[in-house]
Design a protein around this motif. Structure first.
Motif, PDB file in Angstrom:
ATOM      1  N   GLN A  32      11.609   3.889  24.158  1.00  0.00           N
ATOM      2  CA  GLN A  32       9.989   3.329  24.762  1.00  0.00           C
ATOM      3  C   GLN A  32       9.851   2.140  23.591  1.00  0.00           C
ATOM      4  O   GLN A  32       9.391   1.162  24.540  1.00  0.00           O
ATOM      5  N   ALA A  33      10.766   1.978  22.838  1.00  0.00           N
ATOM      6  CA  ALA A  33      10.607   0.213  21.988  1.00  0.00           C
ATOM      7  C   ALA A  33      11.151  -0.397  22.587  1.00  0.00           C
ATOM      8  O   ALA A  33      11.191  -1.707  22.827  1.00  0.00           O
ATOM      9  N   GLU A  34      12.963   0.086  23.422  1.00  0.00           N
ATOM     10  CA  GLU A  34      13.649  -0.699  23.519  1.00  0.00           C
ATOM     11  C   GLU A  34      13.034  -1.174  25.555  1.00  0.00           C
ATOM     12  O   GLU A  34      13.411  -2.687  25.100  1.00  0.00           O
ATOM     13  N   GLY A  35      12.537  -0.538  25.739  1.00  0.00           N
ATOM     14  CA  GLY A  35      11.534  -0.159  27.118  1.00  0.00           C
ATOM     15  C   GLY A  35      10.662  -1.930  26.679  1.00  0.00           C
ATOM     16  O   GLY A  35      10.301  -3.030  27.498  1.00  0.00           O
ATOM     17  N   GLN A  36       9.152  -1.363  26.074  1.00  0.00           N
ATOM     18  CA  GLN A  36       9.275  -3.294  25.578  1.00  0.00           C
ATOM     19  C   GLN A  36       9.336  -3.798  24.811  1.00  0.00           C
ATOM     20  O   GLN A  36       9.285  -4.827  25.016  1.00  0.00           O
ATOM     21  N   LYS A  37      10.714  -4.144  24.319  1.00  0.00           N
ATOM     22  CA  LYS A  37      11.510  -4.813  24.139  1.00  0.00           C
ATOM     23  C   LYS A  37      12.058  -5.877  25.620  1.00  0.00           C
ATOM     24  O   LYS A  37      11.739  -7.045  25.476  1.00  0.00           O
ATOM     25  N   ASP A  38      12.130  -4.936  25.929  1.00  0.00           N
ATOM     26  CA  ASP A  38      12.465  -5.521  27.427  1.00  0.00           C
ATOM     27  C   ASP A  38      11.415  -6.330  28.065  1.00  0.00           C
ATOM     28  O   ASP A  38      11.627  -7.626  28.504  1.00  0.00           O
ATOM     29  N   GLN A  39      10.327  -5.495  27.994  1.00  0.00           N
ATOM     30  CA  GLN A  39       9.022  -5.712  28.873  1.00  0.00           C
ATOM     31  C   GLN A  39       8.451  -7.294  28.384  1.00  0.00           C
ATOM     32  O   GLN A  39       8.536  -8.881  29.230  1.00  0.00           O
ATOM     33  N   LEU A  40       8.475  -7.320  26.771  1.00  0.00           N
ATOM     34  CA  LEU A  40       8.460  -8.932  26.567  1.00  0.00           C
ATOM     35  C   LEU A  40       9.553  -9.577  26.356  1.00  0.00           C
ATOM     36  O   LEU A  40       9.291 -10.871  27.600  1.00  0.00           O
ATOM     37  N   SER A  41      10.729  -9.826  27.067  1.00  0.00           N
ATOM     38  CA  SER A  41      11.020 -10.809  27.229  1.00  0.00           C
ATOM     39  C   SER A  41      11.533 -10.757  29.030  1.00  0.00           C
ATOM     40  O   SER A  41      11.592 -12.031  28.380  1.00  0.00           O
ATOM     41  N   GLY A  42      11.353  -9.362  29.595  1.00  0.00           N
ATOM     42  CA  GLY A  42      11.064 -10.681  31.011  1.00  0.00           C
ATOM     43  C   GLY A  42       9.555 -11.527  30.584  1.00  0.00           C
ATOM     44  O   GLY A  42      10.023 -12.177  31.795  1.00  0.00           O
TER      45      GLY A  42
END
Length: 67
Positions: A32-42
């Protein structure tokens, strides 16, 4: 900014959304945290794309006004 780069950045955001949702559904906080990080990066990369496009458009307009 190239279309390919923009597509990659959007894909990163979408993949992040999927990871976050899967993490939520499975109780996997790390995913879940990795997904949030990826979203922010994108999102950050897409914002950069927009700024670059706006700067390029402004530069083109300024060049056109001087002709």
């Amino acid at each position: 900014m190239s279309f390919v780069d923009k597509a990659k950045h959007k894909a990163e955001e979408v993949i992040g959304e999927v990871k976050e949702k899967v993490g939520e559904l499975t109780g996997n906080e790390k995913l879940q945290a990795e997904g949030q990080k990826d979203q922010l990066s994108g999102n950050v990369k897409q914002t950069g794309d927009s700024v670059k496009d706006a700067a390029s458009n402004l530069g083109d307009k300024l060049k056109g006004d001087r002709s």
